[in-house]
Scaffold this motif. Structure first.
Motif, PDB file in Angstrom:
ATOM      1  N   ALA A  72       0.812  -1.221   0.000  1.00  0.00           N
ATOM      2  CA  ALA A  72       0.000   0.000   0.000  1.00  0.00           C
ATOM      3  C   ALA A  72       0.845   1.271   0.000  1.00  0.00           C
ATOM      4  CB  ALA A  72      -0.920   0.003   1.220  1.00  0.00           C
ATOM      5  N   LYS A  73       2.179   1.131   0.036  1.00  0.00           N
ATOM      6  CA  LYS A  73       3.038   2.304   0.133  1.00  0.00           C
ATOM      7  C   LYS A  73       3.786   2.529  -1.172  1.00  0.00           C
ATOM      8  CE  LYS A  73       3.673   1.680   5.102  1.00  0.00           C
ATOM      9  NZ  LYS A  73       4.621   1.532   6.200  1.00  0.00           N
ATOM     10  N   GLN A  74       4.156   3.775  -1.402  1.00  0.00           N
ATOM     11  CA  GLN A  74       4.964   4.094  -2.577  1.00  0.00           C
ATOM     12  C   GLN A  74       6.408   3.731  -2.269  1.00  0.00           C
ATOM     13  OE1 GLN A  74       4.419   5.309  -5.803  1.00  0.00           O
ATOM     14  NE2 GLN A  74       6.581   4.841  -5.972  1.00  0.00           N
ATOM     15  N   LEU A  75       6.894   2.717  -2.954  1.00  0.00           N
ATOM     16  CA  LEU A  75       8.266   2.276  -2.738  1.00  0.00           C
ATOM     17  C   LEU A  75       9.213   3.250  -3.429  1.00  0.00           C
ATOM     18  CD1 LEU A  75       9.532  -0.284  -1.381  1.00  0.00           C
ATOM     19  CD2 LEU A  75       9.846  -1.157  -3.693  1.00  0.00           C
ATOM     20  N   LYS A  76      10.227   3.711  -2.712  1.00  0.00           N
ATOM     21  CA  LYS A  76      11.149   4.680  -3.288  1.00  0.00           C
ATOM     22  C   LYS A  76      12.215   4.007  -4.159  1.00  0.00           C
ATOM     23  CE  LYS A  76      10.848   8.602  -0.137  1.00  0.00           C
ATOM     24  NZ  LYS A  76      11.611   9.547   0.717  1.00  0.00           N
ATOM     25  N   VAL A  77      12.835   2.941  -3.633  1.00  0.00           N
ATOM     26  CA  VAL A  77      13.953   2.327  -4.344  1.00  0.00           C
ATOM     27  C   VAL A  77      13.842   0.810  -4.334  1.00  0.00           C
ATOM     28  CG1 VAL A  77      16.471   2.057  -4.446  1.00  0.00           C
ATOM     29  CG2 VAL A  77      15.496   4.244  -3.742  1.00  0.00           C
ATOM     30  N   TYR A  78      14.103   0.216  -5.488  1.00  0.00           N
ATOM     31  CA  TYR A  78      14.207  -1.236  -5.610  1.00  0.00           C
ATOM     32  C   TYR A  78      15.628  -1.534  -6.075  1.00  0.00           C
ATOM     33  CZ  TYR A  78      12.662  -6.022  -6.564  1.00  0.00           C
ATOM     34  OH  TYR A  78      12.499  -7.382  -6.549  1.00  0.00           O
ATOM     35  N   PHE A  79      16.429  -2.159  -5.213  1.00  0.00           N
ATOM     36  CA  PHE A  79      17.784  -2.562  -5.584  1.00  0.00           C
ATOM     37  C   PHE A  79      17.730  -3.920  -6.274  1.00  0.00           C
ATOM     38  CE2 PHE A  79      18.404   0.081  -1.757  1.00  0.00           C
ATOM     39  CZ  PHE A  79      19.302   1.019  -2.248  1.00  0.00           C
ATOM     40  N   ILE A  80      18.509  -4.094  -7.328  1.00  0.00           N
ATOM     41  CA  ILE A  80      18.549  -5.377  -8.034  1.00  0.00           C
ATOM     42  C   ILE A  80      19.973  -5.895  -8.057  1.00  0.00           C
ATOM     43  CG2 ILE A  80      18.138  -6.592 -10.196  1.00  0.00           C
ATOM     44  CD1 ILE A  80      15.993  -4.567 -10.838  1.00  0.00           C
ATOM     45  N   SER A  81      20.184  -7.021  -7.382  1.00  0.00           N
ATOM     46  CA  SER A  81      21.486  -7.679  -7.386  1.00  0.00           C
ATOM     47  C   SER A  81      21.570  -8.625  -8.577  1.00  0.00           C
ATOM     48  CB  SER A  81      21.660  -8.451  -6.068  1.00  0.00           C
ATOM     49  OG  SER A  81      22.864  -9.192  -6.090  1.00  0.00           O
ATOM     50  N   LEU A  94      16.465 -13.504   7.454  1.00  0.00           N
ATOM     51  CA  LEU A  94      15.265 -12.887   8.020  1.00  0.00           C
ATOM     52  C   LEU A  94      15.603 -11.681   8.890  1.00  0.00           C
ATOM     53  CD1 LEU A  94      13.204 -16.102   8.852  1.00  0.00           C
ATOM     54  CD2 LEU A  94      12.801 -14.469   7.005  1.00  0.00           C
ATOM     55  N   SER A  95      16.817 -11.641   9.437  1.00  0.00           N
ATOM     56  CA  SER A  95      17.217 -10.499  10.267  1.00  0.00           C
ATOM     57  C   SER A  95      17.724  -9.343   9.413  1.00  0.00           C
ATOM     58  CB  SER A  95      18.290 -10.917  11.270  1.00  0.00           C
ATOM     59  OG  SER A  95      19.478 -11.309  10.599  1.00  0.00           O
ATOM     60  N   ASP A  96      18.290  -9.640   8.251  1.00  0.00           N
ATOM     61  CA  ASP A  96      18.791  -8.602   7.353  1.00  0.00           C
ATOM     62  C   ASP A  96      18.677  -9.124   5.927  1.00  0.00           C
ATOM     63  OD1 ASP A  96      20.136  -6.746   5.824  1.00  0.00           O
ATOM     64  OD2 ASP A  96      21.792  -6.491   7.223  1.00  0.00           O
ATOM     65  N   CYS A  97      17.807  -8.507   5.123  1.00  0.00           N
ATOM     66  CA  CYS A  97      17.533  -9.014   3.774  1.00  0.00           C
ATOM     67  C   CYS A  97      18.766  -9.038   2.885  1.00  0.00           C
ATOM     68  CB  CYS A  97      16.429  -8.184   3.121  1.00  0.00           C
ATOM     69  SG  CYS A  97      16.813  -6.427   2.923  1.00  0.00           S
ATOM     70  N   THR A 125      13.383  -2.101  -1.165  1.00  0.00           N
ATOM     71  CA  THR A 125      13.482  -3.551  -1.114  1.00  0.00           C
ATOM     72  C   THR A 125      14.625  -3.961  -2.023  1.00  0.00           C
ATOM     73  OG1 THR A 125      12.250  -5.637  -1.236  1.00  0.00           O
ATOM     74  CG2 THR A 125      11.903  -4.073  -3.018  1.00  0.00           C
ATOM     75  N   ILE A 126      14.971  -5.233  -2.006  1.00  0.00           N
ATOM     76  CA  ILE A 126      16.043  -5.727  -2.866  1.00  0.00           C
ATOM     77  C   ILE A 126      15.607  -7.051  -3.467  1.00  0.00           C
ATOM     78  CG2 ILE A 126      17.223  -6.813  -0.900  1.00  0.00           C
ATOM     79  CD1 ILE A 126      19.887  -6.258  -2.407  1.00  0.00           C
ATOM     80  N   GLY A 127      15.947  -7.251  -4.721  1.00  0.00           N
ATOM     81  CA  GLY A 127      15.633  -8.493  -5.410  1.00  0.00           C
ATOM     82  C   GLY A 127      16.833  -8.935  -6.218  1.00  0.00           C
ATOM     83  N   SER A 128      16.658 -10.044  -6.928  1.00  0.00           N
ATOM     84  CA  SER A 128      17.772 -10.606  -7.683  1.00  0.00           C
ATOM     85  C   SER A 128      17.363 -10.899  -9.108  1.00  0.00           C
ATOM     86  CB  SER A 128      18.265 -11.901  -7.020  1.00  0.00           C
ATOM     87  OG  SER A 128      19.158 -12.591  -7.873  1.00  0.00           O
ATOM     88  N   LEU A 129      18.268 -10.600 -10.017  1.00  0.00           N
ATOM     89  CA  LEU A 129      18.092 -10.974 -11.412  1.00  0.00           C
ATOM     90  C   LEU A 129      19.109 -12.072 -11.685  1.00  0.00           C
ATOM     91  CD1 LEU A 129      16.479 -10.316 -13.912  1.00  0.00           C
ATOM     92  CD2 LEU A 129      18.212  -8.680 -14.559  1.00  0.00           C
TER      93      LEU A 129
END
Length: 209
Positions: A72-81, A94-97, A125-129
């Motif tokens: 429901a929030k506007q996400l400012k940054v999405y990091f992609i590793s 789970l303690s540090d993404c 948030t952070i995700g992976s490609l």
């Protein structure tokens, strides 16, 4: 300087300007991504997608919680590793993404970098490609559609080139803002900005960078 001014004047109304011996053209400043067919949008669909690519329970839990909390929030940054760690400790993840994407030393360094950006935990948030897994790209695009970040930051050449569909050297596009237009399967448009950066993993092996 004179050529630069002349070029700007000539390109105000045209995409290019030809002259005896060459031409001046506008450098592309945007890209368009076509979403994968059948791309998933709901939390439940994404949870299943995580399981399908067998990323791991900690990843599934982490991403599910993030999606629910940030929907429901506007996400400012999405990091992609450019990858995920195959041997990541569930409790650490789970303690540090960041522990899912970098070893503890790099994860700690990147955490400090993100803190310096003054980003709250619900603003990024952070995700992976993971280029070894084609389903990972579908998941990534699904998350982007779901969270609609204002800015995407790709970390490393692999992630940047795979996401942009180019083979440019990262040092040539590092820190540049690239406008992206994203078209989903329902032909809905979504625009955001992308900035390619060096991976924080590079700082561990080459601190002078």
């Amino acid at each position: 300087d004179s050529l630069s001014l002349f070029s700007e004047q000539q390109l105000e109304t045209n995409q290019d300007f030809k002259f005896n011996g060459g031409e001046i053209v506008k450098k592309p400043s945007s890209a368009t991504l076509n979403a994968v067919e059948g791309i998933s949008r709901s939390v439940e669909q994404l949870q299943q997608a995580y399981r399908d690519v067998n990323i791991g329970d900690a990843f599934t839990q982490l991403k599910s919680l993030e999606l629910v909390n940030k929907e429901a929030k506007q996400l400012k940054v999405y990091f992609i590793s450019d990858d995920t760690l195959e041997q990541a400790d569930d409790q650490q993840v789970l303690s540090d993404c960041f522990n899912l994407y970098f070893n503890p030393t790099v994860s700690s360094l990147f955490s400090r970098m993100v803190s310096a950006m003054r980003l709250e935990t619900d603003q990024f948030t952070i995700g992976s490609l993971n280029i070894k897994n084609k389903k990972q790209k579908e998941i990534l695009l699904s998350e982007i559609l779901f969270l609609k970040p204002a800015l995407i930051i790709t970390l490393g050449a692999l992630a940047s080139n795979e996401f942009l569909g180019t083979s440019e050297r990262l040092k040539d596009i590092h820190g540049q803002i690239i406008d992206i237009s994203f078209v989903d399967q329902n032909k809905n448009d979504y625009s955001f900005s992308l900035m390619p950066l060096f991976s924080p993993k590079l700082l561990q092996t080459a601190p002078n960078m």
